[in-house]
Write a protein that holds these residues in place. Structure first.
Motif, PDB file in Angstrom:
ATOM      1  N   THR A 114       0.869  -1.177   0.000  1.00 52.40           N
ATOM      2  CA  THR A 114       0.000   0.000   0.000  1.00 52.40           C
ATOM      3  C   THR A 114       0.906   1.226   0.000  1.00 52.40           C
ATOM      4  N   ALA A 115       0.292   2.387   0.039  1.00 51.41           N
ATOM      5  CA  ALA A 115       1.077   3.626   0.034  1.00 51.41           C
ATOM      6  C   ALA A 115       1.961   3.752   1.271  1.00 51.41           C
ATOM      7  N   SER A 116       1.507   3.161   2.376  1.00 48.51           N
ATOM      8  CA  SER A 116       2.259   3.341   3.621  1.00 48.51           C
ATOM      9  C   SER A 116       2.758   2.040   4.252  1.00 48.51           C
ATOM     10  N   TRP A 117       2.513   0.907   3.610  1.00 51.33           N
ATOM     11  CA  TRP A 117       2.842  -0.360   4.250  1.00 51.33           C
ATOM     12  C   TRP A 117       3.172  -1.407   3.193  1.00 51.33           C
ATOM     13  N   GLN A 118       4.120  -2.301   3.524  1.00 50.13           N
ATOM     14  CA  GLN A 118       4.480  -3.379   2.606  1.00 50.13           C
ATOM     15  C   GLN A 118       4.684  -4.665   3.387  1.00 50.13           C
TER      16      GLN A 118
END
Length: 171
Positions: free
Chosen positions: A129-133
């Motif tokens: 995601t934009a803030s998490w991997q």
């Protein structure tokens, strides 16, 4: 000692796991021709990635030397022999199938070590995601069989009971 009446489903699970695992590996390596590090996107959360595992589960105990690789093969042989002895004595169909899945996966990965010097892994689950991997370990169908077999054994030990056991004995 006579074999368990549940031996046949366990052996079928072993052979099915081994055949499906090895057929997929041959398909990926010989037909698709995937190379080390190559990525083929299947779904937004699933890639096929060629990764050679020189260790055991989750890449632990990496062994690059020939001696180390053969030590892992001998460990697998001993583990499969122990699982085979347990399968011979399996008290339920679920135990037999679980052990067959585990043994089939172990034989499949052991065969890779003999044929290729390492285990061929392909499946890579990931979420970005934009803030998490999140990236899971790269694994193969033999690993799926092993994990499914262990999950069945855990399920049976926690909820399945044993043949002839009363409900109060399981509590």
């Amino acid at each position: 000692m006579t074999p368990s009446p549940h031996l046949r489903p366990g052996l079928l699970a072993l052979v099915a796991t081994l055949v499906v695992d090895q057929a997929f590996k041959v398909f990926m390596l010989q037909v698709v021709g995937i190379t080390s590090g190559q990525t083929i996107t299947i779904l937004p959360v699933l890639d096929l990635v060629m990764a050679w595992n020189y260790g055991v589960s989750f890449g632990m105990f990496q062994q690059d030397s020939l001696l180390g690789q053969w030590a892992l093969v001998l460990f697998k042989v001993a583990a499969v022999a122990l699982i085979g002895w347990w399968l011979w004595r399996a008290e339920s169909p679920m135990t037999a199938v679980a052990l067959g899945l585990i043994a089939g996966g172990a034989v499949g990965n052991g065969l890779d070590r003999v044929l290729y010097g390492a285990v061929a892994d392909f499946f890579a689950f990931h979420i970005t995601t934009a803030s998490w991997q999140f990236q899971w370990y790269v694994f193969n169908l033999a690993d799926v069989g092993i994990v499914a077999g262990v999950a069945l054994l855990l399920y049976e030990s926690l909820f399945g009971g044993r043949p002839g056991a009363s409900k109060s004995a399981r509590s």
